[in-house]
Every structure is written in structure tokens, then in C-alpha cells.
Motif scaffolding. Sequence first.
Motif, PDB file in Angstrom:
ATOM      1  N   ASN A   1       0.821  -1.207   0.000  1.00 31.20           N
ATOM      2  CA  ASN A   1       0.000   0.000   0.000  1.00 31.20           C
ATOM      3  C   ASN A   1       0.856   1.258   0.000  1.00 31.20           C
ATOM      4  N   LEU A   2       1.957   1.230   0.765  1.00 31.46           N
ATOM      5  CA  LEU A   2       2.867   2.381   0.776  1.00 31.46           C
ATOM      6  C   LEU A   2       3.485   2.598  -0.600  1.00 31.46           C
ATOM      7  N   GLU A   3       3.817   1.513  -1.291  1.00 32.52           N
ATOM      8  CA  GLU A   3       4.414   1.604  -2.612  1.00 32.52           C
ATOM      9  C   GLU A   3       3.455   2.262  -3.599  1.00 32.52           C
ATOM     10  N   VAL A   4       2.185   1.832  -3.587  1.00 38.44           N
ATOM     11  CA  VAL A   4       1.191   2.422  -4.477  1.00 38.44           C
ATOM     12  C   VAL A   4       0.975   3.895  -4.135  1.00 38.44           C
ATOM     13  N   SER A   5       0.910   4.218  -2.848  1.00 34.99           N
ATOM     14  CA  SER A   5       0.705   5.606  -2.433  1.00 34.99           C
ATOM     15  C   SER A   5       1.869   6.489  -2.879  1.00 34.99           C
ATOM     16  N   HIS A   6       3.084   5.963  -2.764  1.00 34.80           N
ATOM     17  CA  HIS A   6       4.250   6.733  -3.207  1.00 34.80           C
ATOM     18  C   HIS A   6       4.170   7.017  -4.702  1.00 34.80           C
ATOM     19  N   MET A   7       3.830   6.005  -5.479  1.00 35.73           N
ATOM     20  CA  MET A   7       3.745   6.190  -6.919  1.00 35.73           C
ATOM     21  C   MET A   7       2.681   7.217  -7.278  1.00 35.73           C
ATOM     22  N   LEU A   8       1.549   7.150  -6.576  1.00 37.89           N
ATOM     23  CA  LEU A   8       0.482   8.110  -6.827  1.00 37.89           C
ATOM     24  C   LEU A   8       0.983   9.535  -6.612  1.00 37.89           C
ATOM     25  N   ALA A   9       1.632   9.773  -5.490  1.00 38.48           N
ATOM     26  CA  ALA A   9       2.124  11.111  -5.182  1.00 38.48           C
ATOM     27  C   ALA A   9       3.242  11.531  -6.120  1.00 38.48           C
ATOM     28  N   ARG A  10       4.106  10.602  -6.498  1.00 38.14           N
ATOM     29  CA  ARG A  10       5.252  10.953  -7.351  1.00 38.14           C
ATOM     30  C   ARG A  10       4.803  11.315  -8.757  1.00 38.14           C
ATOM     31  N   PHE A  11       3.841  10.594  -9.312  1.00 36.82           N
ATOM     32  CA  PHE A  11       3.329  10.951 -10.623  1.00 36.82           C
ATOM     33  C   PHE A  11       2.654  12.316 -10.591  1.00 36.82           C
ATOM     34  N   GLU A  12       1.978  12.605  -9.485  1.00 35.41           N
ATOM     35  CA  GLU A  12       1.281  13.882  -9.376  1.00 35.41           C
ATOM     36  C   GLU A  12       2.260  15.050  -9.334  1.00 35.41           C
ATOM     37  N   ARG A  13       3.458  14.835  -8.778  1.00 34.78           N
ATOM     38  CA  ARG A  13       4.459  15.903  -8.687  1.00 34.78           C
ATOM     39  C   ARG A  13       5.277  16.067  -9.960  1.00 34.78           C
ATOM     40  N   HIS A  14       5.271  15.063 -10.838  1.00 33.00           N
ATOM     41  CA  HIS A  14       6.097  15.128 -12.034  1.00 33.00           C
ATOM     42  C   HIS A  14       5.627  16.254 -12.942  1.00 33.00           C
ATOM     43  N   SER A  15       6.570  17.036 -13.455  1.00 35.71           N
ATOM     44  CA  SER A  15       6.217  18.224 -14.227  1.00 35.71           C
ATOM     45  C   SER A  15       5.868  17.931 -15.680  1.00 35.71           C
ATOM     46  N   GLY A  16       6.208  16.746 -16.184  1.00 33.78           N
ATOM     47  CA  GLY A  16       5.970  16.434 -17.588  1.00 33.78           C
ATOM     48  C   GLY A  16       4.738  15.578 -17.808  1.00 33.78           C
ATOM     49  N   PRO A  17       4.304  15.453 -19.065  1.00 33.02           N
ATOM     50  CA  PRO A  17       3.118  14.646 -19.368  1.00 33.02           C
ATOM     51  C   PRO A  17       3.366  13.159 -19.197  1.00 33.02           C
ATOM     52  N   VAL A  18       2.393  12.486 -18.612  1.00 33.56           N
ATOM     53  CA  VAL A  18       2.447  11.038 -18.412  1.00 33.56           C
ATOM     54  C   VAL A  18       1.134  10.443 -18.891  1.00 33.56           C
ATOM     55  N   ILE A  19       1.221   9.377 -19.664  1.00 39.61           N
ATOM     56  CA  ILE A  19       0.038   8.669 -20.141  1.00 39.61           C
ATOM     57  C   ILE A  19       0.094   7.246 -19.625  1.00 39.61           C
ATOM     58  N   LEU A  20      -0.921   6.855 -18.872  1.00 37.79           N
ATOM     59  CA  LEU A  20      -1.033   5.488 -18.380  1.00 37.79           C
ATOM     60  C   LEU A  20      -2.142   4.791 -19.163  1.00 37.79           C
ATOM     61  N   THR A  21      -1.908   3.574 -19.586  1.00 37.80           N
ATOM     62  CA  THR A  21      -2.926   2.824 -20.314  1.00 37.80           C
ATOM     63  C   THR A  21      -3.301   1.577 -19.522  1.00 37.80           C
ATOM     64  N   THR A  22      -4.543   1.176 -19.655  1.00 40.05           N
ATOM     65  CA  THR A  22      -5.010  -0.018 -18.967  1.00 40.05           C
ATOM     66  C   THR A  22      -6.118  -0.684 -19.759  1.00 40.05           C
ATOM     67  N   ASN A  23      -6.125  -1.995 -19.733  1.00 38.33           N
ATOM     68  CA  ASN A  23      -7.224  -2.758 -20.320  1.00 38.33           C
ATOM     69  C   ASN A  23      -8.348  -2.948 -19.321  1.00 38.33           C
ATOM     70  N   LEU A  24      -8.047  -2.719 -18.041  1.00 34.42           N
ATOM     71  CA  LEU A  24      -9.016  -2.970 -16.978  1.00 34.42           C
ATOM     72  C   LEU A  24      -9.062  -1.753 -16.067  1.00 34.42           C
ATOM     73  N   ARG A  25      -9.839  -0.760 -16.456  1.00 30.64           N
ATOM     74  CA  ARG A  25      -9.917   0.476 -15.670  1.00 30.64           C
ATOM     75  C   ARG A  25     -10.397   0.204 -14.247  1.00 30.64           C
ATOM     76  N   ALA A  26     -11.257  -0.801 -14.072  1.00 24.53           N
ATOM     77  CA  ALA A  26     -11.799  -1.098 -12.747  1.00 24.53           C
ATOM     78  C   ALA A  26     -10.716  -1.521 -11.774  1.00 24.53           C
ATOM     79  N   ASN A  27      -9.563  -1.965 -12.278  1.00 30.28           N
ATOM     80  CA  ASN A  27      -8.488  -2.418 -11.404  1.00 30.28           C
ATOM     81  C   ASN A  27      -7.599  -1.285 -10.906  1.00 30.28           C
ATOM     82  N   VAL A  28      -7.760  -0.085 -11.468  1.00 33.22           N
ATOM     83  CA  VAL A  28      -6.955   1.061 -11.040  1.00 33.22           C
ATOM     84  C   VAL A  28      -7.538   1.629  -9.761  1.00 33.22           C
TER      85      VAL A  28
END
Length: 461
Positions: free
Chosen positions: A324-351
Motif C-alpha cells: 500500500n505504501l508503494e502504491v501511495s508513493h507512486m500516486l504522489a510521485r506521478f502527481e508531482r512530475h512536471s511532464g506529461p504522463v500517459i497510463l494505459t489499462t485494459n481494466l480500468r476497474a483495477n486502477v
Amino acid sequence: MNVETPPVTSVDAISSSMDLEWARVHDMLSLAEALRTGTSLDDEFSNRFAALSSCVSDARAAGSWQGLSAMISGDVLEQLTPQDIDLMALALAPVARPAFAPRIQSLQPELGTPWPGLALVQELLMLETSDEIAALIARLTPTAPMVASGLLKVEGNTPAQTLRPGPVLIRTLLGRDPELSPPPGASLSTARGTWDQLVLPEPILRQLREFGAWVEHRHALTRDWGARAVHGPLALFSGASGTGKSFAATVLATELTVRTGTPWALYSLDLGRIMSKYVGETEKNLNALLDSLEGRNAILQIDEADGLLGKRGEVSDARDRYANLEVSHMLARFERHSGPVILTTNLRANVDPAFLRRFQLVVDFPTPDDEARTALWRVLLPPQAPLAERLDLERLGAAARLSGGAIANAATYAAMLAYAEKGDIDLPHIARAIWAELTKDTRQVRPSEIGYLSEYLEVTR
């Protein structure tokens, strides 16, 4: 022994106003080197340095650093002092003129770095009194304008602190990427695509164009209208496999290159080089990747993001707590990144739902209908390939319900079959290619699933 320096007597003697800054840094380093080695400078050095410093002041007054206004708000620019400009010039010098790097490092062997340390800065700027040094430190605190805005980074611990230019400073003043080496944990995509090759409903295309506009104008919006600075932007592309999510990222990179007049790179995250079973290593690898991408004209694409950013669950043991800490860190780190990021998923319900509010854009890619499949066949068959007269693309689009990715594979397969036979692309080639695509799954495939094309499928007879 005399140390020769190139004479500078006017702005005309140097090709650009920023070259004046580097000529001044060159002379400052020459003076420090002479003092360290006990050598003497030539008799005209003092007069030339005074004239050069005057030229630098005139160039600054004329706007030599106004390029910062493209990325930094006017409020921050108004707070910058002449000493701030001196500090940024010294920090930027090893990047602007790589030959300065070994000279700076040799002047501070105790640090072993080409980034100027505070001791060398004090020496180069000839700061002697306690008030002057206190004023210097005050301009380097975390809340000082040039540090808080990311123009300058202060690294290390007292007294061995060094000054390093922020990615935004390198990008705006030098017009280049802060780093030349590829970012760790990502692979460069060399594919390119255009809007007419992207077969999607108009509302989806509109969303994608808006994402491109957001990337292009995000800094100007803050600068000109005082909008709240938003990092990213961050987008989630969801949909079944083969619906065009990855290709849409390719089109956006191509479009940004055209619209901005500068190359935009598309990097794909390599999960195998990021994810680690060891505690803390995944976060460390992700931080290194995103730090390397700061200030670059680059889009980061993360496929199968639900595996990286899955839902957080209840904590029953230490492993769950760390996950859970790992996922939370990634969430916060992507939010702080200054450049564009595109995440793709076949299963949106799993995000994890906590991520959704952090995305500036969420795009759902639909499975193509008959009309879209017809357009995909038209786009994906080689444009110069000869087609048999009886090959009706509209009828073909309705015959087999394939995704865009499957049609791309089948179109290439059919073209290969026809080229090997030195003939037109015909229905037997198409039928064999579609059948090969359908039978990739382990399920039993019936000839009726490809409609009239089953008449041309030799393997079913």
C-alpha cells in the motif's frame, strides 16, 4: 607566467548576450586559477574584466535573461536580484560550456564535482563581509524565489553545498534537454503517427487534442493568466487491447513536435527495470526515471498501468502494508512530475479510485464498430499495395469483429502473403490473415465468425 584571456571590449565582440555571461565566467575562473597557482594575469586583464562586466550588466538590462518569462511567472521574475542572476550563471556554466566543468572541479578538489560549491561561489563573486555572505545564503533557502520556482537546486550538506541548475533553467536559457542520456528504466519509441491514421470517434479525438493543447500551453497559462500551476498533465487511456491507446500516445508526440517546432520524445516505461522485490527499490527506480525526465520535451507512457497502480487493500501483514505504501508513493510521485504522463489499462476497474481525481484526462477507447473497422482496413493496408477489384473494404469491415491492433496485424500479414506471390492483395490473403489472428486464442474458432470470407479460407476445407 602570464595567463592570457580573450579581450572583450564591447557587446559586438561576442556573438550573443548569453555568450557575454560565459566570457565573464571564464575570466572569473581565470582569476581564481591564477590566485591558486600564484601566477599573474596580463596587464590588461583588469580593464577587460571591468569592460566585460559592464557589457554583461547592459545585456541583462536589455533583457538577456527574459527567456525565463516563457516558463516563470512575472511575480517570480520581479523578485530576482542581480546576485540571483550571478548564481544562476555560475550554476548553468558547466552545462552551457562543458569545458568549464573540469576547471570548476579542479578549483574545489574537496568536493569532486563540477557544480560550483558555496565556497567557490563566495570566491568568484568576491564576497567578503558577513552581510554579503548572509545575503547570499538568504537567496538560496528553499523558499527563495529562484529555488522555490525550480530555477536552481541546492544539493549537499553544509558546508559542502553545491549549486545545480534546475531543468527549467536549462530548457529555457539553453533550449536543450537537461540530460542527453536515455532515462533509466524507459525505452525510446521511434514510431510516429498522424491524426488521420487514428481511427476513433470524434469526441475521443477531441479529448486527445485537448490533452495535446494542455501539454503545449500549460506553462503559458500560468504565466499569462495566473492559473494555478498543475504538474503533468496526467492522462489515463482505458479500453480493450488493440483499441489504439498506445498509438494515440504516438500521435500526440508527433503532434507536439509539429506544434511546438521542437522534437518531442515518447518513452515507454520498462516495468522489468522499475519493479523490484526488494523494499524501497521500486520507488527508488521510479524516482530516478522521473527525475531524469524533468525538463525534457518527452511523454512518458506506461502500459498495463493497473499492474503498477493497483487498488490498495486491507492490511493484514507487513507485506500488505508495504504494498500500500508503494502504491501511495507512486500516486504522489506521478502527481508531482512536471511532464506529461500517459497510463494505459485494459481494466480500468483495477486502477485504484484514488488515482482518478489526479488525472487531468481519462479517455475510454471504444471497440471499433463496422464503420471504424472499414476505416482501419483502409488506413492499415499498405497505401501503395495493389488491391483486387473484388476486395470491398466496407463489406470486409463488417465481416470480422477485430480490434484495431488485430486489423493492423492482419493487414500486414495479408500484404506479406500477396507480395510473396507477386500479386494483388485478395480475399484469400485477407481470410488467411484474419484466421491467423483469431486462432491466437485457445478458444475454438468457427469459420462463420469471419462471414463470407470463410469461402476463401483453404484451411477450413
